[in-house]
Design a protein around this motif. Sequence first.
Motif: not given
Length: 294
Positions: A146, A149, A178, A226
């Motif tokens: 991901l 996120a 991030r 996310a």
Amino acid sequence: MSPEESVADREQALTDEVLASFDGTADPRLRLVMQSLVRHLHAFARDVRLSEQEWEAAIGFLTRAGHITDDRRQEFILLSDVLGLSMLTVAINEPKVPEATEATVFGPFFVDESPEIPLGGDIARGAAGTPCHVSGQVRDTDGAPLPGARVDVWEADEDGFYDVQYTDDRSAGRGWLRTGPDGEYRFWSVLPAPYPIPHDGPVGDLLNATGRGPMRPAHLHFKVTAPGHRTLITHIFLAGDPYLDSDAVFGVKEGLVVETAKHHGGGAPDGSRPHGDWTSLTFDLVLVAEPPTA
């Protein structure tokens, strides 16, 4: 009718009257919650035969909890934590997905406006303690990374205090970043230390009166968000901590306990070469996808 039956009938009649007072509540969920609360609260009072002095002491306790609560301290969350209500609420609402990282309590020390740091940056920002490099990957339950996120992190320093417990308005031991293209996260911080929850107020008095301790095992807090995924609130705990089996807020789960590697000098995972002692740990964070909306 015996005197005991007469008393029980009068008590039940009062409970029934209070329950009926909520019959007209327009919101069905609110009506359900309030009537259930009344049933259980009245049943508790009857079960222990609550005295007026005990009722007054309870009101005084809650009043003190309100007076000590401010924008830096939330005594009611502490009370919920030590009664196990916080962890029970987490358990009730946690997705039953074995592949996902387990959730745990939010705690009273999260700050909305924590500083952003770059990937690989330092959240310690002056917090006292042994440097610790923390890394891992954020992914979904199918194993897909991901990227982008948001990972919020906060922790106590080596003396067991969060920045908000100091009086100099410092911001240390917290930040957010991030994840990278492969869902990777990494940052420097300090090695978490065990610490007592604030016990100089009514919750501390309750622990003292019941012979319980205020200690929490060493841990890092995480909040991971996310798009399209359920927000994860969790900790990671350090293996070998003496308080893992007696956490004052019942937050420890076996799957959240991690081993810590100890180092002296040498090369760190980010290519830097720290001087002196430092530590490292790795932990992956797995999020559950939100169900699609109709």
